[in-house]
Scaffold this active site. Structure first.
Site, mmCIF file in Angstrom:
data_model
loop_
_atom_site.group_PDB
_atom_site.id
_atom_site.type_symbol
_atom_site.label_atom_id
_atom_site.label_comp_id
_atom_site.label_asym_id
_atom_site.label_seq_id
_atom_site.Cartn_x
_atom_site.Cartn_y
_atom_site.Cartn_z
ATOM 1 N N GLY A 65 -43.752 17.719 -64.558
ATOM 2 C CA GLY A 65 -43.873 18.878 -65.426
ATOM 3 C C GLY A 65 -42.773 19.873 -65.136
ATOM 4 N N GLY A 113 -46.881 14.956 -63.688
ATOM 5 C CA GLY A 113 -47.389 15.041 -65.044
ATOM 6 C C GLY A 113 -47.303 13.745 -65.809
ATOM 7 C CD GLU A 136 -47.837 15.797 -57.504
ATOM 8 O OE1 GLU A 136 -47.666 15.516 -58.699
ATOM 9 O OE2 GLU A 136 -48.147 14.942 -56.629
ATOM 10 C CG ASP A 144 -51.306 18.887 -60.955
ATOM 11 O OD1 ASP A 144 -50.474 17.995 -60.671
ATOM 12 O OD2 ASP A 144 -51.056 19.791 -61.782
#
Length: 348
Positions: A65, A113, A136, A144
């Site tokens: 992302g 993402g 991450e 996430d």
């Protein structure tokens, strides 16, 4: 409308192509909005039997992302990060609950993402260029987009290892772990797409399954077949420090490499990530997405490591982050947000 994602119909197939090849098709707000709108429309359209998603170019399906924007928004407190995550997580949920076959062609870099818009679908098709990871913790953040849902459900402790170290899987690894449902050689990808766009499909997935079987090949041997025992032994439990001690005690070259990698990640991000994975193992998908939004916002609020990770990896690119001391208690990261910031699935 945006040119960053190409949305069209091809016979029975809804087609989505992520179209930012120079950015490895990383997601932005406009892309999330466009994908969400298209999937909702096709969900109600009986003439659309299946959805196929791919990425433009040869290098990346989707590398993540807009991390730079998220960090800038967190510092400014302007709400863009919250809106992006809320809408991205709604998109992830729509994909996970989609009533028609959702086929993601993850032939290329698939991280962050990009994992969220692929791994929760019915079919995940790896290719020769596949590199799949949740990296991450290397920027002081957590896996996430539903990482706390799918990672604990992989074989053994492979998901824990991936979530903490950012380990990268190739095609054979993806097949072994179940991250990918099929392997199709990269040279066959254009023919596979043409088949999806021109043949008769159905909404129960049988035609998609048959078509994928027709084009599937042998991805070869996964190195995880050799390291599974070491992974399961080292990454069990609820304490990152204990994992580090087991890796050091094992003393073999693989374990010592993992120890070096683990120690290079944000200590706080690793503590929070491990807690999120253990909690997510017994949660349903929507519960995990609500948890993801809470944890993501906490990293903005108490985000010295997140901002430092973005500086080191994205901005200055010196890859030398100066992490804060390890958080002793992960519980505050999971506390509810203000009522108007909590995850909502209204109209999802």
């Amino acid at each position: 409308m945006t040119d960053d994602v190409i949305i069209r119909r091809a016979r029975d197939c809804g087609r989505i192509t992520l179209n930012r090849p120079k950015a490895l098709n990383a997601l932005n707000q406009d892309m999330v909005d466009a994908m969400y709108a298209a999937l909702k429309d096709w969900r109600e359209d009986d003439s659309v039997k299946a959805v196929v998603v791919d990425g433009a170019g040869e290098k990346g399906f989707c590398a993540g992302g807009d991390i730079r924007m998220l960090a800038e928004s967190g510092k400014a407190g302007d709400g863009r990060a919250w809106r992006f995550w809320r809408d991205e997580y709604r998109l992830n949920t729509l994909i996970a609950e989609y009533p028609k076959p959702y086929i993601a062609l993850i032939d290329g870099i698939t991280m962050g993402g990009g994992v969220g818009v692929s791994v929760h679908g019915d079919f995940r098709v790896a290719g020769d260029r596949t590199t799949f990871a949740m990296p991450e913790t290397g920027i002081g953040f957590h896996p996430d987009v539903g990482g706390a849902y799918f990672l604990p459900r992989l074989i053994g402790e492979v998901g824990t290892w991936m979530g903490l170290t950012g380990a990268r899987l190739k095609a054979a690894d993806c097949i072994l772990t179940g991250v990918a449902t099929h392997y199709v050689p990269s040279e066959q990808r254009p023919a596979l797409i043409e088949a999806f766009e021109t043949r008769t499909l159905d909404s129960d997935g049988e035609a998609a399954e048959a078509l994928l079987d027709e084009f599937s090949g042998d991805p070869g041997q996964s190195d995880l077949a050799l390291t599974r025992g070491l992974i399961d032994s080292a990454f069990a439990g609820d304490d990152v420090a204990a994992m580090e001690a087991r890796l050091e005690a094992a003393g073999d070259s693989w374990s010592l490499r993992q120890l070096d990698v683990l120690r290079s990640k944000s200590p706080t991000a690793c503590t929070v990530t491990l807690a999120a994975l253990r909690r997510g193992a017994s949660m349903n998908f929507r519960e995990v997405m609500a948890q993801d939004l809470r944890v993501s916002m906490r990293f903005l609020e108490d985000g010295s490591d997140f901002y430092e990770g973005v500086r080191a990896v994205i901005l200055d690119k010196d890859n030398a982050p100066r992490w804060a001391a390890r958080a002793g208690n992960a519980a505050p990261w999971f506390a509810p947000l203000a009522d108007d910031q909590e995850m909502s699935f209204e109209n999802a």
